[in-house]
Enzyme design. Structure first.
Site, PDB file in Angstrom:
ATOM      1  N   ASP A   1      -4.045 -11.666 -12.967  1.00 32.70           N
ATOM      2  CA  ASP A   1      -4.487 -10.863 -14.103  1.00 32.70           C
ATOM      3  C   ASP A   1      -3.576 -11.007 -15.320  1.00 32.70           C
ATOM      4  O   ASP A   1      -3.927 -10.574 -16.418  1.00 32.70           O
ATOM      5  CB  ASP A   1      -4.470  -9.377 -13.709  1.00 32.70           C
ATOM      6  CG  ASP A   1      -5.755  -8.935 -13.049  1.00 32.70           C
ATOM      7  OD1 ASP A   1      -6.805  -9.515 -13.355  1.00 32.70           O
ATOM      8  OD2 ASP A   1      -5.694  -8.014 -12.221  1.00 32.70           O
TER       9      ASP A   1
HETATM   10  C1  BGC Z   1      -0.418  -5.958 -13.182  1.00 32.01           C
HETATM   11  C2  BGC Z   1      -1.361  -6.708 -12.284  1.00 32.01           C
HETATM   12  C3  BGC Z   1      -2.671  -6.009 -12.224  1.00 32.01           C
HETATM   13  C4  BGC Z   1      -3.199  -5.762 -13.627  1.00 32.01           C
HETATM   14  C5  BGC Z   1      -4.555  -5.127 -13.680  1.00 32.01           C
HETATM   15  C6  BGC Z   1      -1.053  -5.686 -14.513  1.00 32.01           C
HETATM   16  O1  BGC Z   1      -0.200  -4.914 -15.290  1.00 32.01           O
HETATM   17  O2  BGC Z   1       0.759  -6.689 -13.332  1.00 32.01           O
HETATM   18  O3  BGC Z   1      -0.796  -6.863 -10.999  1.00 32.01           O
HETATM   19  O4  BGC Z   1      -3.570  -6.781 -11.498  1.00 32.01           O
HETATM   20  O5  BGC Z   1      -2.274  -5.025 -14.361  1.00 32.01           O
HETATM   21  O6  BGC Z   1      -4.574  -3.791 -13.534  1.00 32.01           O
HETATM   22  C1  NOJ Z   2      -3.319  -6.783  -8.687  1.00 34.94           C
HETATM   23  C2  NOJ Z   2      -4.787  -6.749  -8.909  1.00 34.94           C
HETATM   24  O1  NOJ Z   2      -5.338  -5.632  -8.232  1.00 34.94           O
HETATM   25  C3  NOJ Z   2      -5.454  -8.012  -8.455  1.00 34.94           C
HETATM   26  O2  NOJ Z   2      -6.810  -7.996  -8.781  1.00 34.94           O
HETATM   27  C4  NOJ Z   2      -4.784  -9.204  -9.059  1.00 34.94           C
HETATM   28  O3  NOJ Z   2      -5.395 -10.358  -8.549  1.00 34.94           O
HETATM   29  C5  NOJ Z   2      -3.301  -9.209  -8.763  1.00 34.94           C
HETATM   30  N1  NOJ Z   2      -2.728  -7.982  -9.202  1.00 34.94           N
HETATM   31  C6  NOJ Z   2      -2.578 -10.370  -9.426  1.00 34.94           C
HETATM   32  O4  NOJ Z   2      -2.516 -10.230 -10.808  1.00 34.94           O
END
Ligand code: BGC
Ligand code: NOJ
Length: 798
Positions: A484
């Site tokens: 993400d």
């Molecule tokens: C986090 C991710 C997460 C994303 C979406 C980001 O701040 O680092 O792990 O998937 O937010 O909520």
């Molecule tokens: C947490 C999120 O819930 C997931 O959808 C994502 O793939 C990982 N972070 C990596 O960014």
């Protein structure tokens, strides 16, 4: 190394023996739609269905001290005031123990010859928590003391409860009966639910107004009524309603007494909301209190809860010579998969329950951890998820559990999302053989009248990738892929905007993802295999198209996705390489090594072995494989959130445990058992980690463990709700222990170091029970066991 507790595998419990754990160590309770979080000192909260909109107990994330709010019991014995769970008074106890089990927590404290054991659980089939308090006078003298309970109500919406004080300090309302306190805030014509705290004994006193009970300037550790041994009899009008019943108890030496507290939630039908103007209909609450009026009823409900988990956990178990492996596989990994399935990423001690609904990709991946346990619920989840898809195959990134509608505030355009629907559906059908699900009508964006079959949803998911290819024939990344934080079209230079929703610059973007490319090849092959199955028998011309697209993607990866020693990670907006030896930082990333080796791209040419060797060489440390190396040391606008994190944390070179199993599976597919096993042990908590360093619960996986560039490598965060649960499960059950569900049977293909000799797996598969002994001889290969109902005992040398 200091230990704060230990495993009790026989009881399927973790026993916390020291209340001041490095971070609250929590457990979950609930099996259907009423869920609770409970820490080892009884902190936490509960909600019904939706952690944001139907929050029952108030909880202060970020509070000082940490973990304030929960279900507290106070004992006032002479001048000593103490809690069985140590907090909030923190009076030193003569004995303390917290046993976190499957769906229940039992906390025992003892002080000055008085023992209090509190069993907390959510019974199957009820929307309530039971708190069974067993008090024993262990001294040789008669004792008179007081017991208080304390809960603080949340005014339903957990978000506004924390911010809209001009309104909510005026809304709180309660009703009080001799043995129950009702939280009926906002229960007028618009809202039809209330909560209650009732006990199987009349109160000797009570309070429902926090200020009267605690005192304006006191904390939970010093409620003025408890200190004085009194109750104020307060009835809350606005401010902060609580439930604080008091009991005056006398116990002879050696005697015991049990009280049963029920913290329940009720929804009334509109026509049966009131029994008199303004008076709530309490009949459903009364019925619930009646159901748990005696210790025998509570015992029966607790036995039923145990049976629920025993049944689930009997579906897959291993007996090997490695106790840490057995414990992880048989108990905690499967348990975590269930909890993650229930909660998605909504409520933990790192997720506040107000921010995140159900993720499209997350929920699909979570299925891999539970299809063998609760197939019916997996089926419904697939249909719910698919119904949030758009006609072009794209989808909302998240949907709300209460409404099951896509959540527009979080946005969309994450180009890996659609493929996970294929992943989840394939996992479900392989487990269940339920090909019928493919014919279920499913709408787009929940709009009635737009229904097509689930199979058509899978087709458009696949097509969404082929419709969105970039200049190298690789998938365009969109807003981001699985990572993400790899926001290649975002170019945000405003710290006040969210990387997830800020306007993307897509026009002319060349940002392509090798992670999606690997995912596409792996899932595309699975999809083709599904289509070719006689029970689906799809049009051969279409299958050929799918296979051709997969082959083209493989060619594109080999041509433009290989960096010489490993797979590239991406191309950025301008078409520059990311995850290449030519980059200054972020030369190599884990996701593309994982997915391209799982897809076996270029295996014959040796690319997979090389990529896996590079992962070992550049990404591995004693706590697992870091996400990227070297870490980014400054913010790069063209890369986005990933470069906003300090080095070694989260997506910037943290050990993002979710993706370690991808490499482990890649290693297993390459037949490299030692590497697979070593990586697995590194991220699996029960292989003796330093508890003070790791901080979070030693019985569950974390989303992230600080990487080697961090200040404290090995420090864990974001425990419980993570795709790591399902992926480590898939990895250990299918690729290490090697029991792979197929459409027509089980394929046995283990990859465990030979020194572990042999092991036995007991596995329910549809209506068959397989009892498989696997003897590792080093011969390798695999064995297919066709599906046949009934019991089968199998002995395999491999
Ligand atoms: C986090 C991710 C997460 C994303 C979406 C980001 O701040 O680092 O792990 O998937 O937010 O909520
Ligand atoms: C947490 C999120 O819930 C997931 O959808 C994502 O793939 C990982 N972070 C990596 O960014």
């Amino acid at each position: 190394m200091k230990e704060f507790g230990h495993f009790d595998d026989k009881a399927r419990e973790y026993v916390v023996t020291e209340p001041a754990t490095p971070w609250p160590w929590i457990n979950y309770m609930g099996t259907e739609d009423f869920f609770s979080l409970i820490s080892n000192t009884a902190g936490g909260y509960c909600f019904c269905r939706d952690a944001k909109f139907r929050r029952i107990l108030r909880y202060r994330y970020n509070g000082v001290p940490m973990d304030a709010g929960g279900r507290y019991f106070y004992l006032k014995d002479g001048d000593t005031v103490w809690n069985p769970g140590w907090k909030p008074c923190k009076t030193p106890l003569d004995f303390y123990e917290c046993r976190h089990g499957m769906g229940y927590t039992r906390i025992t404290g003892e002080k000055n010859g008085l023992r209090a054991e509190v069993l907390f659980f959510v019974p199957v089939g009820y929307r309530c928590e039971i708190h069974r308090v067993r008090l024993t006078n262990t001294s040789s003298a008669h004792k008179s003391f007081q017991l208080y309970g304390l809960l603080e109500w949340c005014l339903w919406n957990a978000s506004t409860d924390m911010e809209n004080f001009q309104r909510n300090l005026s809304t709180g309302e309660v009703e009080v009966e001799p043995d129950a306190i009702y939280h009926k805030t906002e229960y007028r014509e618009r809202r039809d639910h209330y909560a209650f705290y009732g006990v199987n004994r009349h109160f000797d006193g009570f309070d429902t107004d926090r200020e009267t009970f605690i005192g304006m300037y006191n904390g939970f550790d010093a409620p003025q009524q408890v200190l004085a041994g009194t109750s104020g009899g307060s009835v809350a009008h606005g401010w902060s309603p609580v439930a604080a019943p008091r009991f005056d108890i006398t116990l002879e030496a050696g005697a015991s007494e049990e009280l049963v507290f029920v913290l329940g939630y009720v929804e009334n039908p509109p026509e049966a909301k009131f029994t008199a103007p303004g008076v709530i209909n309490k009949a459903p609450a009364r019925a619930m209190l009646q159901a748990f009026a005696t210790p025998a009823q509570v015992d029966a409900a607790f036995t039923a809860l145990k049976a629920f988990w025993d049944d689930l956990l009997s579906r897959f178990s291993v007996a090997s010579v490695v106790p840490e492996l057995d414990r992880t596989v048989n108990i905690w990994n499967q348990y975590q998969c269930m909890i993650t399935f229930f909660m998605s990423r909504s409520a933990s001690y790192f997720e506040s329950g107000i921010g995140r609904g159900m993720g499209f990709r997350d929920s699909n991946q979570d299925l891999a951890g539970i299809v063998h346990l609760i197939p019916d619920r997996a089926r419904q989840r697939i249909l719910d998820i698919a119904a949030t898809q758009f006609p072009d195959g794209g989808c909302y990134h998240q949907y709300q559990p209460l409404t099951k509608r896509g959540n527009n505030d979080i946005g969309g355009g994450f180009n890996d999302d659609p493929l996970w629907l294929i992943f989840g559906t394939v996992a479900y059908i392989k487990e269940t053989g339920d090909f019928g699900i493919l014919q279920e009508p499913v709408p787009f964006d929940n709009k009635p009248g737009t229904e097509v079959s689930l199979l058509d949803h899978l087709k458009i998911s696949f097509k969404h990738v082929t419709d969105n290819l970039g200049p190298h024939g690789l998938p365009l990344i969109g807003r981001a892929d699985w990572n993400d934080c790899l926001n290649l079209n975002c170019f945000s230079d405003n710290p006040d905007e969210s990387f997830q929703t800020t306007e993307n610059k897509t026009e002319g973007s060349q940002a392509e993802s090798l992670m999606i490319a690997g995912l596409f090849v792996a899932e595309g092959r699975d999809f083709a295999q599904l289509l070719e199955h006689p029970r689906v028998a799809a049009d051969p011309a279409y299958v050929a198209e799918v296979r051709a697209a997969v082959a083209a993607m493989e060619t594109a990866v080999k041509k433009d996705g290989w960096d010489g020693e490993w797979f590239l990670r991406a191309y950025d907006f301008y078409g520059n390489k990311i995850g290449s030896h030519t980059c200054e930082e972020g030369k190599i990333f884990i996701e593309s090594q994982g997915w391209c080796t799982m897809a076996r791209i270029g295996a014959e040419e040796g690319l997979c072995d090389k990529a896996l060797d590079s992962a070992v060489k550049y990404l591995e440390c004693e706590h697992g494989l870091v996400l990227n190396a070297p870490a980014y040391t400054r913010y790069l606008k063209e890369y986005g959130e990933i470069s906003s994190y300090p080095q070694g944390y989260k997506e910037n070179a943290g050990i993002f445990c979710h993706n370690n199993p991808w490499v482990i599976i890649g290693e297993a597919m390459a037949g490299r058992a030692e590497n697979a096993w070593r990586h697995y042990c590194q991220i699996t908590p029960s292989f003796g980690k330093d508890q003070s360093l790791r901080k979070v619960e030693p019985y569950v996986f974390c989303q992230m463990v600080a990487g080697r560039d961090a200040a404290r490598p090995g420090e864990g965060k974001n425990s419980w709700l993570t795709g790591t649960a399902a992926w480590t499960w898939k990895c250990v059950s299918e690729f290490i222990l090697g029991v792979k569900p197929q459409y027509d049977g089980l394929l046995i293909e283990p990859c465990l170091p030979l020194r572990y000799g042999q092991y036995r797996i007991q596995r329910r598969f549809r209506d068959a029970d397989y009892d498989i002994t696997i003897r590792l001889t080093g011969a390798g290969g695999s064995r297919f066991i066709p599906y046949r109902p009934g019991r089968q005992v199998i002995d395999i040398e491999i």
